[in-house]
Enzyme design. Structure first.
Site, PDB file in Angstrom:
ATOM      1  N   MET A 162      -2.195 -11.581  -1.784  1.00  0.00           N
ATOM      2  CA  MET A 162      -2.779 -10.808  -0.889  1.00  0.00           C
ATOM      3  C   MET A 162      -2.143 -10.672   0.525  1.00  0.00           C
ATOM      4  O   MET A 162      -2.694 -10.383   1.565  1.00  0.00           O
ATOM      5  CB  MET A 162      -4.060 -11.283  -0.726  1.00  0.00           C
ATOM      6  CG  MET A 162      -5.015 -11.327  -1.891  1.00  0.00           C
ATOM      7  SD  MET A 162      -5.105  -9.644  -2.922  1.00  0.00           S
ATOM      8  CE  MET A 162      -6.440  -8.577  -2.530  1.00  0.00           C
TER       9      MET A 162
ATOM     10  N   ILE B  42       1.178  -9.085   2.712  1.00  0.00           N
ATOM     11  CA  ILE B  42       2.312  -7.940   2.309  1.00  0.00           C
ATOM     12  C   ILE B  42       3.641  -8.530   2.589  1.00  0.00           C
ATOM     13  O   ILE B  42       3.859  -9.044   3.533  1.00  0.00           O
ATOM     14  CB  ILE B  42       2.031  -6.892   3.299  1.00  0.00           C
ATOM     15  CG1 ILE B  42       0.578  -6.268   3.067  1.00  0.00           C
ATOM     16  CG2 ILE B  42       3.043  -5.745   3.470  1.00  0.00           C
ATOM     17  CD1 ILE B  42      -0.011  -5.265   3.988  1.00  0.00           C
ATOM     18  N   LEU B  43       4.546  -8.459   1.531  1.00  0.00           N
ATOM     19  CA  LEU B  43       5.910  -9.139   1.654  1.00  0.00           C
ATOM     20  C   LEU B  43       6.773  -8.175   2.564  1.00  0.00           C
ATOM     21  O   LEU B  43       6.590  -6.901   2.975  1.00  0.00           O
ATOM     22  CB  LEU B  43       6.740  -8.811   0.398  1.00  0.00           C
ATOM     23  CG  LEU B  43       6.247  -9.614  -0.731  1.00  0.00           C
ATOM     24  CD1 LEU B  43       6.906  -9.331  -2.033  1.00  0.00           C
ATOM     25  CD2 LEU B  43       6.179 -11.119  -0.563  1.00  0.00           C
TER      26      LEU B  43
ATOM     27  N   HIS C  86      -2.094  -3.397  -9.318  1.00  0.00           N
ATOM     28  CA  HIS C  86      -2.869  -3.033  -8.281  1.00  0.00           C
ATOM     29  C   HIS C  86      -3.963  -2.489  -8.996  1.00  0.00           C
ATOM     30  O   HIS C  86      -4.158  -1.849 -10.009  1.00  0.00           O
ATOM     31  CB  HIS C  86      -2.401  -1.881  -7.560  1.00  0.00           C
ATOM     32  CG  HIS C  86      -3.109  -1.355  -6.067  1.00  0.00           C
ATOM     33  ND1 HIS C  86      -3.347  -2.309  -5.225  1.00  0.00           N
ATOM     34  CD2 HIS C  86      -4.137  -0.421  -6.230  1.00  0.00           C
ATOM     35  CE1 HIS C  86      -4.204  -1.539  -4.312  1.00  0.00           C
ATOM     36  NE2 HIS C  86      -4.627  -0.748  -5.077  1.00  0.00           N
TER      37      HIS C  86
END
Ligand code: GAR
Length: 194
Positions: free
Chosen positions: A95, A97-98, A114
């Site tokens: 959860m 965001i890279l 997803h």
């Protein structure tokens, strides 16, 4: 894909944040004779993630990271990935965001699952939004990760019907069941096309 079977299985890291039911199904997949992946590392942004118990149970190297400072977290994770010779990342309910920097620095593929039929319903709370909009169908998608959220090339999708009696909870359960089948299938497809 034949060249990835046996000793040459691709060294894989799975990133999780919570329950890890996808991690569990990926571990089962990795143990199959014909599997092209070997899960060598599990990374979590949450040291209490229930999914970490699967890493423990199946004796997979695990690493939890506090995301207070994203740059530092990126650096530490990239170091771990390199040390473990990781050539594939599978996001499975991760959860965070890279960062763009992370995606550029890791020179190998990153896949994500997803819980919606992308490109519809990117982001969070997909099941709630799908129900609110009276959609007739939903599903799940495995896609490549690029610098834009939930927007990379789609590898596979599975569509399911929404019933009148469904709510976000029942949908979550039914979609998750499909996710467990779709992710291994998509990995096989993706790697055989490399
Ligand atoms: C799954 O439904 C996955 O698709 C979703 O989180 C759940 C994790 O379940 N991922 C996202 O929403 C990513 N944006 P799990 O921990 O039981 O695998």
């Amino acid at each position: 894909m034949a060249k990835l079977i046996g000793k040459n299985r691709i060294k894989t890291a799975v990133f999780i944040s919570g329950n890890g039911s996808n991690l569990k199904s990926l571990i089962f997949f990795s143990k199959k004779k014909i599997s092209p992946i070997q899960i060598s590392l599990v990374i979590s942004n949450n040291k209490r993630a229930r999914g970490l118990n699967y890493a423990k149970k199946y004796k997979i190297n695990k690493f939890s990271i506090i995301y207070k400072n994203k740059k530092n977290a990126d650096f530490l994770i990239l170091k771990k990935l390199k040390k473990n010779n990781i050539k594939l990342i599978l996001l499975a309910g991760f959860m965070k965001i890279l960062s763009k920097n992370f995606i550029i620095s890791f020179k190998h593929p990153i896949l994500n699952i997803h819980p919606s039929l992308l490109p519809k319903y990117k982001g969070l709370n997909t099941h709630e939004r799908v129900i609110k909009n009276n959609e007739k169908f939903t599903g799940c998608t495995v896609h490549m990760v690029n610098k834009k959220l939930d927007s990379g090339k789609i590898i596979l999708r599975k569509k399911i019907k929404i019933y009148k009696k469904d709510d976000a909870k029942t949908l979550e359960k039914r979609v998750l069941k499909q996710e467990h089948k779709l992710y291994p299938k998509a990995i096989g497809k993706f790697l055989s096309n490399l």
